[in-house]
Design a protein around this motif. Structure first.
Motif, PDB file in Angstrom:
ATOM      1  N   ASP A   4       0.841  -1.173  -0.077  1.00  0.00           N
ATOM      2  CA  ASP A   4       0.032   0.029   0.181  1.00  0.00           C
ATOM      3  C   ASP A   4       0.907   1.120  -0.105  1.00  0.00           C
ATOM      4  OD1 ASP A   4      -2.431  -1.376   0.118  1.00  0.00           O
ATOM      5  OD2 ASP A   4      -2.234  -1.722   2.227  1.00  0.00           O
ATOM      6  N   ILE A   5       0.922   2.078  -1.101  1.00  0.00           N
ATOM      7  CA  ILE A   5       1.778   3.067  -1.185  1.00  0.00           C
ATOM      8  C   ILE A   5       1.068   4.530  -1.387  1.00  0.00           C
ATOM      9  CG2 ILE A   5       3.532   4.300  -2.883  1.00  0.00           C
ATOM     10  CD1 ILE A   5       4.025   1.115  -3.492  1.00  0.00           C
ATOM     11  N   SER A   6       1.498   5.414  -0.545  1.00  0.00           N
ATOM     12  CA  SER A   6       0.961   6.555  -0.672  1.00  0.00           C
ATOM     13  C   SER A   6       1.848   7.868  -0.321  1.00  0.00           C
ATOM     14  CB  SER A   6      -0.143   6.787   0.321  1.00  0.00           C
ATOM     15  OG  SER A   6       0.156   6.709   1.772  1.00  0.00           O
ATOM     16  N   GLN A   7       1.424   9.046  -0.814  1.00  0.00           N
ATOM     17  CA  GLN A   7       2.271  10.343  -0.564  1.00  0.00           C
ATOM     18  C   GLN A   7       1.499  11.283   0.224  1.00  0.00           C
ATOM     19  OE1 GLN A   7       3.300  10.378  -4.891  1.00  0.00           O
ATOM     20  NE2 GLN A   7       5.259  10.909  -3.941  1.00  0.00           N
ATOM     21  N   GLY A   8       2.265  11.937   0.834  1.00  0.00           N
ATOM     22  CA  GLY A   8       1.435  13.450   1.506  1.00  0.00           C
ATOM     23  C   GLY A   8       2.661  13.994   2.366  1.00  0.00           C
ATOM     24  N   GLY A   9       2.385  15.485   2.494  1.00  0.00           N
ATOM     25  CA  GLY A   9       3.181  16.150   3.237  1.00  0.00           C
ATOM     26  C   GLY A   9       4.935  16.079   2.803  1.00  0.00           C
ATOM     27  N   ARG A  10       4.796  15.787   1.356  1.00  0.00           N
ATOM     28  CA  ARG A  10       6.319  15.734   0.981  1.00  0.00           C
ATOM     29  C   ARG A  10       6.911  14.398   1.649  1.00  0.00           C
ATOM     30  NH1 ARG A  10       6.871  20.565  -2.591  1.00  0.00           N
ATOM     31  NH2 ARG A  10       7.381  18.847  -3.777  1.00  0.00           N
ATOM     32  N   TRP A  11       5.965  13.500   2.070  1.00  0.00           N
ATOM     33  CA  TRP A  11       6.491  12.297   2.290  1.00  0.00           C
ATOM     34  C   TRP A  11       6.082  11.034   1.534  1.00  0.00           C
ATOM     35  CZ3 TRP A  11       9.516  10.833   6.943  1.00  0.00           C
ATOM     36  CH2 TRP A  11       9.782  12.067   7.837  1.00  0.00           C
ATOM     37  N   TYR A  12       6.766   9.912   1.615  1.00  0.00           N
ATOM     38  CA  TYR A  12       6.120   8.681   0.815  1.00  0.00           C
ATOM     39  C   TYR A  12       5.920   7.527   1.912  1.00  0.00           C
ATOM     40  CZ  TYR A  12       8.020   4.348  -1.284  1.00  0.00           C
ATOM     41  OH  TYR A  12       8.347   2.879  -1.523  1.00  0.00           O
ATOM     42  N   PHE A  13       4.916   7.003   1.928  1.00  0.00           N
ATOM     43  CA  PHE A  13       4.633   5.925   2.702  1.00  0.00           C
ATOM     44  C   PHE A  13       4.174   4.793   2.167  1.00  0.00           C
ATOM     45  CE2 PHE A  13       3.050   9.876   4.003  1.00  0.00           C
ATOM     46  CZ  PHE A  13       3.446  10.377   5.260  1.00  0.00           C
ATOM     47  N   TRP A  14       4.813   3.508   2.767  1.00  0.00           N
ATOM     48  CA  TRP A  14       4.506   1.910   2.187  1.00  0.00           C
ATOM     49  C   TRP A  14       3.972   1.360   3.528  1.00  0.00           C
ATOM     50  CZ3 TRP A  14       7.680  -1.393   4.068  1.00  0.00           C
ATOM     51  CH2 TRP A  14       9.007  -0.983   4.475  1.00  0.00           C
ATOM     52  N   SER A  15       3.411   0.081   3.182  1.00  0.00           N
ATOM     53  CA  SER A  15       2.728  -0.823   4.319  1.00  0.00           C
ATOM     54  C   SER A  15       2.611  -1.856   3.555  1.00  0.00           C
ATOM     55  CB  SER A  15       1.948  -0.258   4.985  1.00  0.00           C
ATOM     56  OG  SER A  15       0.768  -0.022   4.483  1.00  0.00           O
ATOM     57  N   TYR A  16       2.167  -3.059   4.278  1.00  0.00           N
ATOM     58  CA  TYR A  16       1.969  -4.168   3.759  1.00  0.00           C
ATOM     59  C   TYR A  16       1.210  -5.065   4.811  1.00  0.00           C
ATOM     60  CZ  TYR A  16       6.115  -5.446   6.487  1.00  0.00           C
ATOM     61  OH  TYR A  16       6.857  -5.606   7.716  1.00  0.00           O
ATOM     62  N   GLN A  17       0.483  -6.265   4.205  1.00  0.00           N
ATOM     63  CA  GLN A  17      -0.154  -6.951   5.306  1.00  0.00           C
ATOM     64  C   GLN A  17       0.710  -8.285   5.163  1.00  0.00           C
ATOM     65  OE1 GLN A  17      -4.212  -7.192   4.556  1.00  0.00           O
ATOM     66  NE2 GLN A  17      -4.707  -4.821   5.109  1.00  0.00           N
ATOM     67  N   GLY A  18       0.628  -9.058   6.485  1.00  0.00           N
ATOM     68  CA  GLY A  18       1.337 -10.334   6.483  1.00  0.00           C
ATOM     69  C   GLY A  18       3.058 -10.315   6.193  1.00  0.00           C
ATOM     70  N   GLU A  19       3.394 -11.065   5.269  1.00  0.00           N
ATOM     71  CA  GLU A  19       4.831 -10.908   5.191  1.00  0.00           C
ATOM     72  C   GLU A  19       5.137 -10.082   4.165  1.00  0.00           C
ATOM     73  OE1 GLU A  19       7.300 -12.400   6.746  1.00  0.00           O
ATOM     74  OE2 GLU A  19       5.880 -13.261   8.044  1.00  0.00           O
ATOM     75  N   PRO A  20       6.087  -9.319   4.132  1.00  0.00           N
ATOM     76  CA  PRO A  20       6.479  -8.107   3.116  1.00  0.00           C
ATOM     77  C   PRO A  20       7.084  -8.827   1.973  1.00  0.00           C
ATOM     78  CG  PRO A  20       8.321  -8.678   4.727  1.00  0.00           C
ATOM     79  CD  PRO A  20       7.283  -9.332   5.128  1.00  0.00           C
ATOM     80  N   PRO A  21       6.652  -8.263   0.701  1.00  0.00           N
ATOM     81  CA  PRO A  21       7.137  -8.870  -0.631  1.00  0.00           C
ATOM     82  C   PRO A  21       8.740  -8.874  -0.648  1.00  0.00           C
ATOM     83  CG  PRO A  21       6.095  -6.722  -0.919  1.00  0.00           C
ATOM     84  CD  PRO A  21       5.958  -7.061   0.564  1.00  0.00           C
ATOM     85  N   LEU A  22       9.330  -8.187  -0.225  1.00  0.00           N
ATOM     86  CA  LEU A  22      10.810  -8.116  -0.149  1.00  0.00           C
ATOM     87  C   LEU A  22      11.189  -8.064   1.460  1.00  0.00           C
ATOM     88  CD1 LEU A  22      11.501  -5.861  -3.405  1.00  0.00           C
ATOM     89  CD2 LEU A  22      11.420  -8.197  -3.264  1.00  0.00           C
ATOM     90  N   PRO A  23      12.649  -8.080   1.472  1.00  0.00           N
ATOM     91  CA  PRO A  23      12.991  -7.870   2.875  1.00  0.00           C
ATOM     92  C   PRO A  23      12.843  -6.395   2.978  1.00  0.00           C
ATOM     93  CG  PRO A  23      14.544  -9.275   1.674  1.00  0.00           C
ATOM     94  CD  PRO A  23      13.604  -8.961   0.751  1.00  0.00           C
ATOM     95  N   VAL A  24      12.510  -5.757   4.385  1.00  0.00           N
ATOM     96  CA  VAL A  24      11.955  -4.446   4.370  1.00  0.00           C
ATOM     97  C   VAL A  24      13.265  -3.814   4.371  1.00  0.00           C
ATOM     98  CG1 VAL A  24      11.422  -2.666   6.324  1.00  0.00           C
ATOM     99  CG2 VAL A  24      10.439  -4.978   6.262  1.00  0.00           C
ATOM    100  N   ARG A  25      14.588  -3.970   4.604  1.00  0.00           N
ATOM    101  CA  ARG A  25      15.666  -3.177   4.057  1.00  0.00           C
ATOM    102  C   ARG A  25      15.781  -3.097   2.592  1.00  0.00           C
ATOM    103  NH1 ARG A  25      17.746   1.257   5.734  1.00  0.00           N
ATOM    104  NH2 ARG A  25      20.364   1.453   5.780  1.00  0.00           N
ATOM    105  N   GLU A  26      15.564  -4.052   1.709  1.00  0.00           N
ATOM    106  CA  GLU A  26      15.500  -3.824   0.347  1.00  0.00           C
ATOM    107  C   GLU A  26      14.400  -2.801  -0.384  1.00  0.00           C
ATOM    108  OE1 GLU A  26      15.439  -6.513  -3.760  1.00  0.00           O
ATOM    109  OE2 GLU A  26      15.498  -7.532  -1.867  1.00  0.00           O
ATOM    110  N   ILE A  27      13.215  -2.857   0.563  1.00  0.00           N
ATOM    111  CA  ILE A  27      12.340  -1.876   0.079  1.00  0.00           C
ATOM    112  C   ILE A  27      12.755  -0.399   0.132  1.00  0.00           C
ATOM    113  CG2 ILE A  27       9.950  -1.157   0.502  1.00  0.00           C
ATOM    114  CD1 ILE A  27       9.370  -3.914   1.253  1.00  0.00           C
ATOM    115  N   GLU A  28      13.483  -0.440   1.576  1.00  0.00           N
ATOM    116  CA  GLU A  28      13.947   1.043   2.168  1.00  0.00           C
ATOM    117  C   GLU A  28      15.168   1.445   1.058  1.00  0.00           C
ATOM    118  OE1 GLU A  28      13.082   0.626   6.964  1.00  0.00           O
ATOM    119  OE2 GLU A  28      15.118   0.157   6.024  1.00  0.00           O
TER     120      GLU A  28
END
Length: 203
Positions: free
Chosen positions: A109-133
């Motif tokens: 789930d990806i969104s933007q606001g206030g000049r930020w970028y946000f992402w979240s997921y349910q269950g297990e992440p599709p990639l390692p969190v550090r790789e997403i970052e």
């Protein structure tokens, strides 16, 4: 009631069609001369010890690094009000490497606001969190001219894009400042790239 609906419609249309202008540039820096970034690789960056200085709407700007990035647009948003919006009217959340894969993006789930970028997921992440970052970033985009501004306005989520220009810092005479991150592995406040965009293309 009809009058209220008409007013709301006019306000919505005005907001949507709000004109986009590139900031006035004095002593523009030379065109970036970097190899194109590969779609599946991290952005190409060449740090500058003493980068060119120029003015954006009268605000002193300094190039910190030459920068080229290719990737998929995860989200796009436009800002209209305030000093930062006048200088950088667009933000793109960009992904490269495996963050360009539709199957990965679909699970976030990806969104933007206030000049930020946000992402979240349910269950297990599709990639390692550090790789997403480290394989995605929110980029504040300063168009170098009217043609670049028009190209950026046409960009939508899901498209692939290639950008070339400079990462910059701005320091106004009243003490206001805005500085780009120079790393891909940082998160949180100050981790967004502030990019002076000279060219928009497709990888």
């Amino acid at each position: 009631m009809k009058r209220l609906l008409l007013v709301l419609l006019l306000v919505t249309l005005a907001w949507h069609w709000w004109p986009v202008h590139a900031p006035a540039v004095e002593s523009p820096p030379p065109l970036v001369d970097l190899p194109a970034a590969e779609f599946t690789q991290a952005p190409v960056q060449q740090d500058l010890r003493s980068g060119p200085q120029f003015l954006l709407n009268g605000i002193p700007a300094r190039a910190l690094a030459q920068y080229a990035v290719s990737g998929r647009v995860l989200s796009s948003t436009r800002y209209r009000l305030g000093r930062t919006a006048v200088l950088a009217p667009f933000d793109l959340a960009l992904g490269w490497g495996r963050m360009t894969e539709p199957a990965v993006i679909k699970r976030l789930d990806i969104s933007q606001g206030g000049r930020w970028y946000f992402w979240s997921y349910q269950g297990e992440p599709p990639l390692p969190v550090r790789e997403i970052e480290t394989s995605s970033a929110n980029v504040h985009l300063i168009p170098a001219d009217a043609a670049v501004a028009r190209d950026l306005r046409r960009v939508d989520a899901g498209q692939t894009i290639a950008l070339r220009g400079y990462l910059v810092e701005l320091r106004a005479n009243d003490g206001w400042q805005w500085r780009s991150s120079l790393r891909r592995d940082d998160t949180g406040d100050g981790s967004c790239e502030l990019m002076y965009v000279q060219a928009v293309g497709r990888p």
